[in-house]
Design a protein around this motif. Structure first.
Motif, PDB file in Angstrom:
ATOM      1  N   ALA A  35       0.843  -1.205   0.000  1.00  0.00           N
ATOM      2  CA  ALA A  35       0.000   0.000   0.000  1.00  0.00           C
ATOM      3  C   ALA A  35       0.876   1.252   0.000  1.00  0.00           C
ATOM      4  O   ALA A  35       0.588   2.217  -0.718  1.00  0.00           O
ATOM      5  CB  ALA A  35      -0.933   0.001   1.205  1.00  0.00           C
ATOM      6  N   ASN A  36       1.950   1.252   0.781  1.00  0.00           N
ATOM      7  CA  ASN A  36       2.854   2.402   0.792  1.00  0.00           C
ATOM      8  C   ASN A  36       3.532   2.576  -0.554  1.00  0.00           C
ATOM      9  O   ASN A  36       3.690   3.703  -1.033  1.00  0.00           O
ATOM     10  CB  ASN A  36       3.906   2.261   1.894  1.00  0.00           C
ATOM     11  N   LEU A  37       3.943   1.477  -1.185  1.00  0.00           N
ATOM     12  CA  LEU A  37       4.575   1.553  -2.492  1.00  0.00           C
ATOM     13  C   LEU A  37       3.603   2.121  -3.524  1.00  0.00           C
ATOM     14  O   LEU A  37       3.968   3.009  -4.304  1.00  0.00           O
ATOM     15  CB  LEU A  37       5.051   0.160  -2.917  1.00  0.00           C
ATOM     16  N   ILE A  38       2.375   1.652  -3.504  1.00  0.00           N
ATOM     17  CA  ILE A  38       1.360   2.165  -4.437  1.00  0.00           C
ATOM     18  C   ILE A  38       1.087   3.642  -4.169  1.00  0.00           C
ATOM     19  O   ILE A  38       0.945   4.441  -5.098  1.00  0.00           O
ATOM     20  CB  ILE A  38       0.068   1.328  -4.336  1.00  0.00           C
ATOM     21  N   ARG A  39       1.039   4.025  -2.895  1.00  0.00           N
ATOM     22  CA  ARG A  39       0.816   5.422  -2.539  1.00  0.00           C
ATOM     23  C   ARG A  39       1.955   6.299  -3.070  1.00  0.00           C
ATOM     24  O   ARG A  39       1.728   7.367  -3.619  1.00  0.00           O
ATOM     25  CB  ARG A  39       0.697   5.545  -1.016  1.00  0.00           C
ATOM     26  N   GLN A  40       3.193   5.811  -2.926  1.00  0.00           N
ATOM     27  CA  GLN A  40       4.341   6.568  -3.438  1.00  0.00           C
ATOM     28  C   GLN A  40       4.295   6.665  -4.958  1.00  0.00           C
ATOM     29  O   GLN A  40       4.543   7.732  -5.528  1.00  0.00           O
ATOM     30  CB  GLN A  40       5.649   5.906  -2.996  1.00  0.00           C
ATOM     31  N   GLU A  41       3.976   5.567  -5.639  1.00  0.00           N
ATOM     32  CA  GLU A  41       3.861   5.592  -7.090  1.00  0.00           C
ATOM     33  C   GLU A  41       2.772   6.557  -7.532  1.00  0.00           C
ATOM     34  O   GLU A  41       2.926   7.280  -8.510  1.00  0.00           O
ATOM     35  CB  GLU A  41       3.577   4.190  -7.620  1.00  0.00           C
ATOM     36  N   ASN A  42       1.667   6.563  -6.803  1.00  0.00           N
ATOM     37  CA  ASN A  42       0.559   7.466  -7.114  1.00  0.00           C
ATOM     38  C   ASN A  42       1.002   8.929  -6.985  1.00  0.00           C
ATOM     39  O   ASN A  42       0.685   9.757  -7.833  1.00  0.00           O
ATOM     40  CB  ASN A  42      -0.627   7.178  -6.198  1.00  0.00           C
ATOM     41  N   MET A  43       1.753   9.213  -5.919  1.00  0.00           N
ATOM     42  CA  MET A  43       2.232  10.588  -5.735  1.00  0.00           C
ATOM     43  C   MET A  43       3.187  10.970  -6.862  1.00  0.00           C
ATOM     44  O   MET A  43       3.134  12.092  -7.373  1.00  0.00           O
ATOM     45  CB  MET A  43       2.907  10.730  -4.369  1.00  0.00           C
ATOM     46  N   GLU A  44       4.062  10.047  -7.275  1.00  0.00           N
ATOM     47  CA  GLU A  44       4.987  10.326  -8.372  1.00  0.00           C
ATOM     48  C   GLU A  44       4.226  10.561  -9.667  1.00  0.00           C
ATOM     49  O   GLU A  44       4.561  11.466 -10.426  1.00  0.00           O
ATOM     50  CB  GLU A  44       5.977   9.171  -8.528  1.00  0.00           C
ATOM     51  N   LEU A  45       3.193   9.751  -9.912  1.00  0.00           N
ATOM     52  CA  LEU A  45       2.382   9.942 -11.116  1.00  0.00           C
ATOM     53  C   LEU A  45       1.661  11.286 -11.090  1.00  0.00           C
ATOM     54  O   LEU A  45       1.542  11.953 -12.118  1.00  0.00           O
ATOM     55  CB  LEU A  45       1.388   8.798 -11.279  1.00  0.00           C
ATOM     56  N   CYS A  46       1.167  11.671  -9.916  1.00  0.00           N
ATOM     57  CA  CYS A  46       0.502  12.971  -9.800  1.00  0.00           C
ATOM     58  C   CYS A  46       1.482  14.098 -10.100  1.00  0.00           C
ATOM     59  O   CYS A  46       1.149  15.056 -10.796  1.00  0.00           O
ATOM     60  CB  CYS A  46      -0.094  13.155  -8.406  1.00  0.00           C
ATOM     61  N   LYS A  47       2.705  13.970  -9.588  1.00  0.00           N
ATOM     62  CA  LYS A  47       3.716  14.993  -9.858  1.00  0.00           C
ATOM     63  C   LYS A  47       4.049  15.034 -11.341  1.00  0.00           C
ATOM     64  O   LYS A  47       4.181  16.104 -11.928  1.00  0.00           O
ATOM     65  CB  LYS A  47       4.975  14.726  -9.044  1.00  0.00           C
ATOM     66  N   LYS A  48       4.181  13.866 -11.972  1.00  0.00           N
ATOM     67  CA  LYS A  48       4.453  13.823 -13.409  1.00  0.00           C
ATOM     68  C   LYS A  48       3.296  14.426 -14.182  1.00  0.00           C
ATOM     69  O   LYS A  48       3.494  15.118 -15.166  1.00  0.00           O
ATOM     70  CB  LYS A  48       4.697  12.388 -13.863  1.00  0.00           C
ATOM     71  N   GLY A  49       2.071  14.129 -13.728  1.00  0.00           N
ATOM     72  CA  GLY A  49       0.885  14.679 -14.389  1.00  0.00           C
ATOM     73  C   GLY A  49       0.844  16.190 -14.286  1.00  0.00           C
ATOM     74  O   GLY A  49       0.466  16.882 -15.232  1.00  0.00           O
ATOM     75  N   GLN A  50       1.265  16.741 -13.160  1.00  0.00           N
ATOM     76  CA  GLN A  50       1.283  18.195 -12.996  1.00  0.00           C
ATOM     77  C   GLN A  50       2.304  18.823 -13.929  1.00  0.00           C
ATOM     78  O   GLN A  50       2.094  19.906 -14.441  1.00  0.00           O
ATOM     79  CB  GLN A  50       1.621  18.570 -11.557  1.00  0.00           C
ATOM     80  N   ASN A  51       3.405  18.154 -14.152  1.00  0.00           N
ATOM     81  CA  ASN A  51       4.428  18.688 -15.043  1.00  0.00           C
ATOM     82  C   ASN A  51       4.083  18.428 -16.498  1.00  0.00           C
ATOM     83  O   ASN A  51       4.494  19.164 -17.376  1.00  0.00           O
ATOM     84  CB  ASN A  51       5.795  18.059 -14.731  1.00  0.00           C
TER      85      ASN A  51
END
Length: 132
Positions: free
Chosen positions: A60-76
């Motif tokens: 769950a923590n790994l998925i949460r971290q991946e989700n945050m990274e994807l959100c950051k990539k999406g913002q950029n």
């Protein structure tokens, strides 16, 4: 049931009492063994479930971290697509010209659907031909 004890001597009664105590002790030992086996089995299940819980927590923590990274990539990525970048420092979000924003703490799923193009007023419907 005690009905046939009338003719027994004191020594016979003591032997009978000892036999009953030995039988009772055997029953109690067997009961204790069954309970100990069940406790051991439940303890093993508890350990297994604890390990599984730890693994799920890590996933769950790994998925949460991946989700945050994807959100950051999406913002950029979104500002590059639309050619505009309006970053609000106070809100920590990126705006685009189409009126939606993606915040850092935003975990709302985006649902996209395909639809048929709308017919324009200037288009003429296809004429039906009759064969004779």
């Amino acid at each position: 049931m005690g009905e046939e004890l009338y003719g027994l001597s004191v020594q016979d009664l003591q032997k009978l009492e000892n036999q009953l105590e030995m039988s009772l002790r055997g029953v109690r030992m067997q009961k204790d063994q069954v309970l100990m086996d069940e406790i051991q089995e439940l303890s093993q299940k508890e350990n297994f479930m604890h390990q599984e819980n730890v693994e799920l927590y890590k996933k769950a923590n790994l998925i949460r971290q991946e989700n945050m990274e994807l959100c950051k990539k999406g913002q950029n990525f979104l500002p590059q697509i639309y050619g505009t970048r309006d970053v609000t420092a106070a809100e920590g979000s990126t705006q685009n010209p189409h009126g939606f924003s993606i915040g850092v703490d935003s975990y709302v799923p985006i649902n996209l659907q395909l639809s048929q193009p709308e017919r324009q007023c200037h288009e003429m419907p296809a004429r039906e031909t009759r064969s004779q």
